[in-house]
Write a protein that holds these residues in place. Structure first.
Motif, mmCIF file in Angstrom:
data_model
loop_
_atom_site.group_PDB
_atom_site.id
_atom_site.type_symbol
_atom_site.label_atom_id
_atom_site.label_comp_id
_atom_site.label_asym_id
_atom_site.label_seq_id
_atom_site.Cartn_x
_atom_site.Cartn_y
_atom_site.Cartn_z
ATOM 1 N N PRO A 229 6.614 23.956 39.877
ATOM 2 C CA PRO A 229 5.636 24.820 40.546
ATOM 3 C C PRO A 229 6.058 25.080 41.989
ATOM 4 O O PRO A 229 6.909 24.371 42.531
ATOM 5 C CB PRO A 229 4.351 23.986 40.491
ATOM 6 C CG PRO A 229 4.847 22.568 40.539
ATOM 7 C CD PRO A 229 6.123 22.571 39.745
ATOM 8 N N LEU A 370 -2.837 25.547 40.016
ATOM 9 C CA LEU A 370 -2.245 24.696 38.993
ATOM 10 C C LEU A 370 -3.316 24.126 38.071
ATOM 11 O O LEU A 370 -4.327 23.595 38.525
ATOM 12 C CB LEU A 370 -1.485 23.539 39.652
ATOM 13 C CG LEU A 370 -0.840 22.520 38.705
ATOM 14 C CD1 LEU A 370 0.278 23.165 37.888
ATOM 15 C CD2 LEU A 370 -0.302 21.327 39.495
ATOM 16 N N TRP A 395 0.979 27.004 35.434
ATOM 17 C CA TRP A 395 0.712 27.761 36.645
ATOM 18 C C TRP A 395 -0.214 28.919 36.312
ATOM 19 O O TRP A 395 -0.076 29.576 35.279
ATOM 20 C CB TRP A 395 2.002 28.281 37.260
ATOM 21 C CG TRP A 395 1.780 28.837 38.636
ATOM 22 C CD1 TRP A 395 1.851 30.130 39.043
ATOM 23 C CD2 TRP A 395 1.415 28.074 39.786
ATOM 24 N NE1 TRP A 395 1.546 30.232 40.374
ATOM 25 C CE2 TRP A 395 1.262 28.985 40.863
ATOM 26 C CE3 TRP A 395 1.172 26.713 40.017
ATOM 27 C CZ2 TRP A 395 0.914 28.583 42.139
ATOM 28 C CZ3 TRP A 395 0.825 26.308 41.292
ATOM 29 C CH2 TRP A 395 0.693 27.245 42.339
ATOM 30 N N VAL A 405 4.568 24.353 33.741
ATOM 31 C CA VAL A 405 5.274 23.736 34.862
ATOM 32 C C VAL A 405 5.390 22.233 34.636
ATOM 33 O O VAL A 405 4.595 21.624 33.913
ATOM 34 C CB VAL A 405 4.551 23.996 36.206
ATOM 35 C CG1 VAL A 405 4.507 25.473 36.532
ATOM 36 C CG2 VAL A 405 3.146 23.411 36.195
ATOM 37 N N GLY A 408 6.100 18.417 39.190
ATOM 38 C CA GLY A 408 5.351 18.682 40.416
ATOM 39 C C GLY A 408 4.704 17.407 40.937
ATOM 40 O O GLY A 408 4.600 16.401 40.233
ATOM 41 N N GLY A 447 6.669 21.216 44.719
ATOM 42 C CA GLY A 447 7.458 21.560 43.550
ATOM 43 C C GLY A 447 8.816 22.079 43.947
ATOM 44 O O GLY A 447 9.674 21.328 44.412
#
Length: 448
Positions: A229, A370, A395, A405, A408, A447
Motif C-alpha cells: 500500500p 485500507l 486498497w 495489498v 503494510g 507501505g
C-alpha cells in the motif's frame, strides 16, 4: 476410586486436608478429542485423544502451592497432596492468596440453561473425514485456487469439575465441533493464502463444509496480485475478522493483573472515556450455546452480566479474588484457570455496540484508504498504548475496493484511535467476542 471429575476433586480435597493443608481447591477434567485432516483428496491424519487431568492448590495460612498430574491412582493423589503441602511450607507468604469466603461462593446455578453440551452421538471418524473432504473440494473448485493447504474437521468434549474445601462443588460438560480450511491461490512468490472456519457447541448450528471451503478459496483468490500500500495517513477499516483484536487490547489493559502491576495504559482511567460516547462494551457469561459462557468462575463465584464500558466510559476492571484484594475491590467473578495453574483474571463473552452502517457503507464513506483483513505480529506498549502491526487486505479508491495489498504496517496511539472508531453492523452474534468491523480515521500507514 470412582474416576468422575467430581469424585477426583473430592478425593484431592480430602487428601490435602489429611496432609495438613489449612484450605484447598481442586480441579479435574476429562476430555475426548478427534481430529481428521485431509490434503490432496486423501486422508492425511486422523487422531483421537483421551485425557484426564487433575490439579490441586493448597494453602497454609497465606502460603500456597499448586500441583497437577494426569495419573489418577489413589497413591498418586495422596503423594500429590503431600508434595503440595511440602511446597507450600517453603513458599513465600502472599497477602492476597486465599479461597473465597463461604458466603461468597455460588450456591445456585443453571448449567443446563447455558446449553454447552451437544448430547448427540460422538461423530464417527469417517463422518469427520467426509466433512473435511467436502470443504477441500469446495475450495479447489474456486477459480484461482492452486492448492488447499489443509482441510480439518474436529470434535471435542470436556467434562470439568471444581471443588473447594469451604463447600463449593460444581461442574459442567462442553462440546465443540470445528471445520476449517486453508486455501492457496497463485504460485511461486505470488502465492497468497487465506482461510475460513466455523466452530460451534452444537453440530446442528454449523455452516456446511462446502460454504467454509468455498469462502476460504474465494478469500485466497481475492488476494492474488497483492502489492504494497502507499505510505501516509489514511482511514483504516478493520474487518470484522480482525477488529476484535482491537477490543482485545482494551480488555487486556483493563485486566486486574495489569492494573495491579501498574503496567497498563488504562491505569487511573476509571470513569474516563475510552470509546466513543455511543458505544458500550458488555460482558454476558450466560449466553446459551456460546463458547465463553460459564455459570461460575474458576474460584467458585457466580458469574453475572456486567458493563465494562458504558456510553464510552470505562466502568471497571476484570478481577479475580487475588487482584481484587490487591486493589481493594471485589472480584468480578472472572477467575479463569487450568488444572496446572493458579487462577487469573480473564474475559467471558463480550459484545460491543454495533452501528447502523454495513461494512460496504463504511468502505464507501472512507473514500480512499485500507481495508485490513489480516494482521501479522503485534507491537503494543502496555504502558502507553503505542501500537504497530503488519497488515494485509485491500486498497480502497473512490469508495470501492481497488486491489489487494500486503506487507503494510499501521501505527498509532491505541488509546487515541479507540476513542474515534466507527462500528459497522456486521458482527457475528454467535461468537464469544461480538465485535463488528471498525473504521478509524487518520492512521499512519507505511507501505511503498
Amino acid at each position: 476410586m470412582t474416576e468422575t471429575p467430581q469424585a477426583l476433586t473430592e478425593a484431592l480435597i480430602d487428601a490435602a486436608q489429611k496432609a495438613g493443608a489449612d484450605a484447598a481447591d481442586a480441579m479435574a477434567s476429562r476430555g475426548t478429542s478427534i481430529t481428521v485432516d485431509v490434503r490432496n483428496r486423501a486422508l492425511e491424519q486422523a487422531e483421537r485423544a483421551e485425557s484426564v487431568d487433575i490439579g490441586l492448590r493448597v494453602f497454609l495460612g497465606r502460603r500456597q502451592a499448586t500441583v497437577s498430574a494426569s495419573d489418577i491412582r489413589d497413591a498418586t493423589v495422596r503423594a500429590l497432596a503431600e508434595r503440595a503441602v511440602a511446597m507450600a511450607r517453603e513458599a513465600p507468604e502472599d497477602p492476597y492468596a486465599g479461597l473465597a469466603g463461604a458466603d461468597e461462593v455460588a450456591r445456585e446455578w443453571d448449567v443446563a440453561a447455558l446449553d454447552l453440551e451437544d448430547r448427540g452421538p460422538e461423530p464417527a471418524p469417517d463422518a469427520l473425514e467426509e466433512a473435511a473432504r467436502r470443504a477441500e473440494a469446495a475450495a479447489r473448485d474456486v477459480a484461482g485456487v492452486t492448492q488447499v493447504q489443509s482441510a480439518t474437521a474436529a470434535y471435542g468434549r470436556d467434562v470439568v469439575h471444581l471443588a473447594t474445601s469451604n463447600g463449593f462443588s460444581g461442574g459442567y460438560a462442553r462440546t465443540d465441533h470445528v471445520v476449517s480450511c486453508v486455501a492457496i491461490a497463485g504460485s511461486g512468490s505470488g502465492m497468497e493464502r487465506d482461510h475460513d472456519s466455523d466452530g460451534r457447541i452444537h453440530r446442528e448450528d454449523m455452516r456446511s463444509p462446502e460454504s467454509i471451503g468455498r469462502r476460504a478459496g474465494e478469500r485466497a483468490a481475492e488476494r492474488e496480485g497483492a502489492r504494497k500500500p502507499p505510505t501516509g495517513a489514511y482511514p483504516v477499516l478493520f474487518d470484522e475478522r480482525v477488529a476484535r483484536s482491537l477490543i482485545g487490547h482494551l480488555l487486556a489493559a483493563a485486566n486486574g493483573a495489569a492494573i495491579a502491576r501498574g503496567s497498563s495504559w488504562l491505569l487511573n482511567k476509571l470513569g474516563e472515556p475510552v470509546l466513543p460516547e455511543a458505544l458500550s462494551l458488555v460482558e454476558d457469561p450466560h449466553r446459551p450455546r456460546v463458547m465463553g459462557s460459564r455459570a461460575f468462575d474458576g474460584e467458585g463465584l457466580a458469574t453475572k452480566r456486567r458493563t465494562i464500558v458504558e456510553d464510552g466510559r470505562l466502568l471497571g476492571w476484570t478481577l479475580d479474588l487475588a487482584t481484587a484484594r490487591q486493589l481493594g475491590m471485589r472480584s468480578t467473578a472472572n477467575a479463569q484457570r487450568s488444572t496446572s495453574g493458579t487462577p487469573r483474571p480473564g474475559i467471558w463473552n463480550v459484545a460491543l455496540t454495533q452501528g447502523d452502517a454495513s461494512r460496504d457503507d463504511l468502505i464507501r464513506e472512507m473514500g480512499e484508504g485500507l481495508l485490513v483483513t489480516s494482521m501479522i505480529g503485534s507491537t503494543i506498549n502496555p504502558n502507553t498504548g503505542d501500537y504497530s502491526r503488519g497488515v494485509a487486505g485491500f486498497w480502497v479508491e473512490g469508495g470501492e475496493i481497488a486491489y489487494p495489498v500486503n506487507e503494510g504496517t499501521i501505527a498509532g496511539s491505541l488509546p487515541d484511535f479507540l476513542r474515534r472508531v466507527t462500528p459497522a453492523n456486521d458482527a457475528r452474534t454467535h461468537l464469544s467476542h461480538v465485535v463488528p468491523s471498525l473504521l478509524v480515521e487518520g492512521l499512519t500507514l507505511a507501505g511503498v
